[in-house]
Every structure is written in C-alpha cells, then in structure tokens.
Design a protein around this motif. Structure first.
Motif, PDB file in Angstrom:
ATOM      1  N   GLY A 132       0.462  -0.960  -0.284  1.00 29.12           N
ATOM      2  CA  GLY A 132       0.314   0.014  -0.401  1.00 29.12           C
ATOM      3  C   GLY A 132       0.865   1.521   0.166  1.00 29.12           C
ATOM      4  O   GLY A 132       2.125   0.951  -0.152  1.00 29.12           O
ATOM      5  N   ALA A 133       0.688   2.240   0.335  1.00 30.99           N
ATOM      6  CA  ALA A 133       1.275   3.746   0.119  1.00 30.99           C
ATOM      7  C   ALA A 133       1.922   3.806   1.528  1.00 30.99           C
ATOM      8  O   ALA A 133       1.655   3.232   2.378  1.00 30.99           O
ATOM      9  CB  ALA A 133       0.058   4.847  -0.110  1.00 30.99           C
ATOM     10  N   GLU A 134       3.062   3.794   1.456  1.00 21.91           N
ATOM     11  CA  GLU A 134       3.875   5.026   2.592  1.00 21.91           C
ATOM     12  C   GLU A 134       3.347   5.548   3.262  1.00 21.91           C
ATOM     13  O   GLU A 134       2.472   6.756   3.519  1.00 21.91           O
ATOM     14  CB  GLU A 134       5.288   5.427   2.317  1.00 21.91           C
ATOM     15  CG  GLU A 134       6.445   5.258   3.172  1.00 21.91           C
ATOM     16  CD  GLU A 134       7.086   6.612   2.434  1.00 21.91           C
ATOM     17  OE1 GLU A 134       8.256   5.388   1.755  1.00 21.91           O
ATOM     18  OE2 GLU A 134       7.374   7.375   2.227  1.00 21.91           O
ATOM     19  N   GLU A 135       3.654   4.918   5.108  1.00 19.91           N
ATOM     20  CA  GLU A 135       2.583   6.279   5.915  1.00 19.91           C
ATOM     21  C   GLU A 135       3.804   6.379   6.881  1.00 19.91           C
ATOM     22  O   GLU A 135       4.990   5.798   7.310  1.00 19.91           O
ATOM     23  CB  GLU A 135       2.113   5.073   6.809  1.00 19.91           C
ATOM     24  CG  GLU A 135       0.434   3.413   5.722  1.00 19.91           C
ATOM     25  CD  GLU A 135      -0.011   3.202   6.577  1.00 19.91           C
ATOM     26  OE1 GLU A 135       0.703   3.125   8.003  1.00 19.91           O
ATOM     27  OE2 GLU A 135      -1.100   2.015   6.301  1.00 19.91           O
ATOM     28  N   ASP A 136       3.959   7.675   7.149  1.00 22.26           N
ATOM     29  CA  ASP A 136       5.155   7.856   7.781  1.00 22.26           C
ATOM     30  C   ASP A 136       4.761   8.760   9.012  1.00 22.26           C
ATOM     31  O   ASP A 136       3.745   9.828   9.614  1.00 22.26           O
ATOM     32  CB  ASP A 136       4.858   9.943   6.709  1.00 22.26           C
ATOM     33  CG  ASP A 136       6.087  10.760   7.423  1.00 22.26           C
ATOM     34  OD1 ASP A 136       7.082  10.472   8.189  1.00 22.26           O
ATOM     35  OD2 ASP A 136       6.143  11.734   6.610  1.00 22.26           O
ATOM     36  N   PHE A 137       5.626   7.962   9.796  1.00 16.06           N
ATOM     37  CA  PHE A 137       5.263   7.477  11.030  1.00 16.06           C
ATOM     38  C   PHE A 137       6.423   8.978  12.219  1.00 16.06           C
ATOM     39  O   PHE A 137       6.877   8.070  12.626  1.00 16.06           O
ATOM     40  CB  PHE A 137       5.526   6.073  12.223  1.00 16.06           C
ATOM     41  CG  PHE A 137       3.750   5.595  11.940  1.00 16.06           C
ATOM     42  CD1 PHE A 137       3.014   6.089  13.025  1.00 16.06           C
ATOM     43  CD2 PHE A 137       3.656   4.738  11.001  1.00 16.06           C
ATOM     44  CE1 PHE A 137       1.651   5.206  12.682  1.00 16.06           C
ATOM     45  CE2 PHE A 137       1.256   4.585  11.031  1.00 16.06           C
ATOM     46  CZ  PHE A 137       1.395   5.063  12.549  1.00 16.06           C
TER      47      PHE A 137
END
Length: 247
Positions: free
Chosen positions: A102-107
């Motif tokens: 999926g899309a990159e999740e910025d944590f």
C-alpha cells in the motif's frame, strides 16, 4: 535484516539480469528472462514480478510484497524503515492479502514535536512546566503539519502525559491551549493519519477522549460559567461550589 540492493543489467539483446544482495548474510541468487512484458528476478528463492511488485516461492503458497527500499514482506504483514534527516520514528508499507504494498505511511516525528515529547516524558516537575509546554505545543500545532501519522501518534502521547498531572488547578487559558491542540488533531485533514495510527493502536481515539476528560477536570474557571469553542470541539460548563444551592 540488511538493506536490499537491486541491480538490473540489460545488454543489446534486452537480456535482463537481476541480482539481489542481502548485506548482512551476503546471500545472492540471480535469474534472467527475455520477456518484454514482465521482468522477473529470483531473490532469496522468491520469484518476483517487478511490474506488480509481488513475489512468491514455488514451494510456498504465501504471497509476498517487494520493492527495493522496503524489501520483502509477507502478505498481511508490513515492512519498516527508519526515518532520515535525524528524525525519530519509522516509515511503513503494509503488504495486502494479494501481495501488493500500500501507500507509504509516514510515522516520522518532527524534531519540534519530539522535543516536546522528550521534555514531557522526562520532566520531574511537569505541573510547573505545564502552561509553558502547552503554549509552546499549541504554537507548533498551528505552525506545522502535526497530522502525519507520526506527529499525530506523538501528540496523543504528549496529551496523555499532560492529563496525568494531579493536584493542580489550571487557568482557563491553559485549558484553552490544550483544546486548541486537540482541535487540530481531530480536524478533517487528519483523517488519513488517524487510519494509520488506529492500525498501530486501536485504542488511540479512546485515549484522546480520556485525555481530554481528565485534563479538563483540572480547570478552575474564573467565572461561574465558561465556554471554550473551537472549530471541532467545544467545552461548556458551570462551576459548582460545595455547599452552595443552585436552582
């Protein structure tokens, strides 16, 4: 696990050779195809379709996701990389059941919010510093994007820590600053960040509600009635004094 390094070498006849190296084990396998429609690579015994970024092992029915930055991840799992530029946290890609990332999740957590987080977590005199910290945090929330998953998650932790303070009475302006921060976190623009955060912590929204409830109990309003109104949240109430009759 080390970082995956991918090389593609094409000669004049469009022969494709793909080599993947796992740095910490130096395990190498390579494969080659001549198909113009699909480019395949054989990496650590997994056959990967570079067009769709999916992988499988002929002897394993499970599907895997792949890309050069995040490497391999089993379907319904995730892959994580550390943040760059001195920021704390991670970036995450989740591998779907059909073997596609999926899309990159910025944590990643901004340096400004992380500074507040560290002060809040390690402070031995949090009650005394509370008005100053909330004022500073409110300014940060209004001046930068705190609705990425990483900043949202860190902000929830900070607010929860604020709400644990006891034996202190807070002025209206301090509570108003606290609710201003909350208001920015529940804004519509934070919806996608909440989806990511709730995947990591299903109780995150309940955590925020409890923080608001516990913190507002510390309010000592100057007048009998009070009303704090923000675009997404409102606190309205009446101050009751023990022993006094109210109709």
């Amino acid at each position: 696990m080390g970082k995956n390094v991918c090389l593609r070498i094409m000669d004049a006849q469009l022969l494709v050779i793909v080599t993947c190296i796992l740095l910490n084990s130096l395990s190498v396998e390579s494969g080659e195809v001549k198909s113009s429609n699909k480019i395949w690579k054989f990496c650590f015994k997994y056959q990967c379709d570079r067009i769709n970024n999916t992988c499988h092992n002929p002897n394993d029915k499970r599907l895997f996701c792949f890309d050069c930055t995040y490497g391999l991840s089993v379907a319904n799992g995730d892959a994580r990389i550390n943040c760059a530029n001195g920021m704390t946290g991670q970036k995450i890609k989740r591998c779907s059941a059909d073997g596609k990332y999926g899309a990159e999740e910025d944590f990643c957590v901004s340096n400004e919010i992380n500074e507040i987080l560290q002060i809040t977590t390690n402070s031995t005199e949090l009650a005394k510093k509370l008005p100053e910290l909330i004022g500073k945090f409110d300014n940060i929330s209004n001046s930068q994007n705190n609705t990425t998953p990483g900043n949202l998650q860190a902000s929830l932790t900070i607010l929860q820590t604020f709400s644990t303070v006891s034996n202190v009475s807070l002025e209206l302006v301090v509570v108003e600053g606290f609710l201003s921060i909350v208001d920015s976190l529940v804004d519509e623009k934070a919806q996608s960040a909440w989806t990511s955060v709730k995947t990591e912590n299903k109780k995150s929204s309940s955590q925020l509600l409890k923080s608001v409830e516990d913190f507002t109990r510390l309010l000592n309003p100057p007048n009998q009635t009070f009303n704090i109104c923000k675009p997404n949240i409102q606190l309205k109430g009446i101050k009751f004094e023990p022993g006094k009759h109210y109709e």
